[in-house]
Design a protein around this motif. Sequence first.
Motif, PDB file in Angstrom:
ATOM      1  N   LEU A 157       0.842  -1.200   0.000  1.00  0.00           N
ATOM      2  CA  LEU A 157       0.000   0.000   0.000  1.00  0.00           C
ATOM      3  C   LEU A 157       0.874   1.245   0.000  1.00  0.00           C
ATOM      4  O   LEU A 157       1.772   1.380   0.832  1.00  0.00           O
ATOM      5  N   GLY A 158       0.597   2.159  -0.939  1.00  0.00           N
ATOM      6  CA  GLY A 158       1.349   3.411  -1.014  1.00  0.00           C
ATOM      7  C   GLY A 158       0.417   4.576  -1.296  1.00  0.00           C
ATOM      8  O   GLY A 158      -0.803   4.447  -1.234  1.00  0.00           O
ATOM      9  N   GLY A 159       1.011   5.733  -1.616  1.00  0.00           N
ATOM     10  CA  GLY A 159       0.219   6.953  -1.854  1.00  0.00           C
ATOM     11  C   GLY A 159       0.160   7.787  -0.587  1.00  0.00           C
ATOM     12  O   GLY A 159       0.398   7.288   0.523  1.00  0.00           O
ATOM     13  N   ASN A 218      10.834   4.245  -0.640  1.00  0.00           N
ATOM     14  CA  ASN A 218      10.848   5.698  -0.388  1.00  0.00           C
ATOM     15  C   ASN A 218      10.231   6.510  -1.519  1.00  0.00           C
ATOM     16  O   ASN A 218      10.758   7.539  -1.925  1.00  0.00           O
ATOM     17  N   GLY A 219       9.148   6.007  -2.042  1.00  0.00           N
ATOM     18  CA  GLY A 219       8.461   6.752  -3.099  1.00  0.00           C
ATOM     19  C   GLY A 219       9.056   6.548  -4.480  1.00  0.00           C
ATOM     20  O   GLY A 219       8.547   7.094  -5.460  1.00  0.00           O
ATOM     21  N   LEU A 276      11.392   3.500 -10.499  1.00  0.00           N
ATOM     22  CA  LEU A 276      12.204   2.287 -10.701  1.00  0.00           C
ATOM     23  C   LEU A 276      11.475   1.299 -11.617  1.00  0.00           C
ATOM     24  O   LEU A 276      12.082   0.674 -12.490  1.00  0.00           O
ATOM     25  N   GLY A 277      10.164   1.199 -11.424  1.00  0.00           N
ATOM     26  CA  GLY A 277       9.379   0.320 -12.303  1.00  0.00           C
ATOM     27  C   GLY A 277       9.383   0.839 -13.734  1.00  0.00           C
ATOM     28  O   GLY A 277       9.426   0.053 -14.689  1.00  0.00           O
ATOM     29  N   SER A 278       9.377   2.159 -13.890  1.00  0.00           N
ATOM     30  CA  SER A 278       9.420   2.734 -15.240  1.00  0.00           C
ATOM     31  C   SER A 278      10.743   2.400 -15.923  1.00  0.00           C
ATOM     32  O   SER A 278      10.771   2.117 -17.127  1.00  0.00           O
ATOM     33  N   LEU A 279      11.835   2.419 -15.174  1.00  0.00           N
ATOM     34  CA  LEU A 279      13.130   1.977 -15.736  1.00  0.00           C
ATOM     35  C   LEU A 279      12.994   0.556 -16.290  1.00  0.00           C
ATOM     36  O   LEU A 279      13.449   0.259 -17.391  1.00  0.00           O
ATOM     37  N   CYS A 280      12.344  -0.314 -15.507  1.00  0.00           N
ATOM     38  CA  CYS A 280      12.163  -1.714 -15.942  1.00  0.00           C
ATOM     39  C   CYS A 280      11.289  -1.793 -17.194  1.00  0.00           C
ATOM     40  O   CYS A 280      11.530  -2.630 -18.066  1.00  0.00           O
TER      41      CYS A 280
END
Length: 297
Positions: free
Chosen positions: A228-230, A272-273, A278-282
């Motif tokens: 859970l984030g946001g 840390n947000g 990081l997922g976009s890099l992938c």
Amino acid sequence: MRIGALEAGGTKMVCAVGDETGMIFERTRIPTTMPEETLNALVEWFQDKEIEALGIGCFGPVDLRRSSKTYGCITTTPKPGWAWCDMVGTFRRALGVSVGFDTDVNASVLGEVRFGQGRGLSTVLYLTVGTGIGLGVYLNGALHHGIVHPEAGHVLLSLHPEEHWTCRCPYHPNCLEGLACGPAIEERWGARAEALAQRRKVWEMEAYYIAQALVDYICILAPEKIILGGGVMRQRQLFPLIRSEVRRMMGGYLAAEELNDLDTYIVPESLNGDQGILGSLCLGAAEWAREHGGREA
Ligand code: ADP
Ligand code: ZN
């Protein structure tokens, strides 16, 4: 390989250059205004960075069907100017590199799977509770898309017995996003969510709604972990409340070892947000591999 990453949000664009190991070399933020101005500024930032691919985790709804004429576009957003904006085409033409594309929440779940709480797992969910609510679904080792990407922020819920406010979603009288996003908390209680930390009732009601949705997701998708984030989830007191509501609402029905320890099953984001960037890099690396005959990452 040098890869660009873009976390495209409704208020800001987070840009980075990094590599497939999750190293980030540089980053910046550009405000989201009208598309032409914003996209020009983004292209200008990326164009001298010597990147070989770009990954975009984008606010939605977006078209992810590769066979569609509008693949890579933001579709029906009410955000002025941005409906039918061609994100993939714009960057492909301007930068001449492979462009990977998915939703912001799918980018986030991918970031957590590669570098965070989801490492080594094959079915993981990432729920963001912020201005809106969205669910990223990593299912059996791949990001999940169907006729559209999941819109699990709009699952329908039972109203809390003490609910005294109206769901703010224009489409549904009782959906998760309309009842539990940050602006819904603010409207219901008359103050920004940040300022309500001490009001226990606020977070009990919030947990009641989030837990209902999680129980549905668990019953349907049987994830190995839920992250859970946001902004709203910065209220850490929500975690024990959500876990105890999930336990209560499940009624002991599902027999799975993971559900015996909800402290490690329903967890806060761990990067840390940076999970989205990081997922976009992938996403960028995966698209590069696809186009160069490699295995899709
Ligand atoms: P966005 O969804 O726009 O990308 P956020 O995830 O930060 O951005 O979500 C913004 C929402 O989260 C706002 O409604 C804000 O009131 C709420 N929010 C931000 N920080 C906190 C906090 N510390 N506690 C509770 N709510 C917060
Ligand atoms: Zn809705």
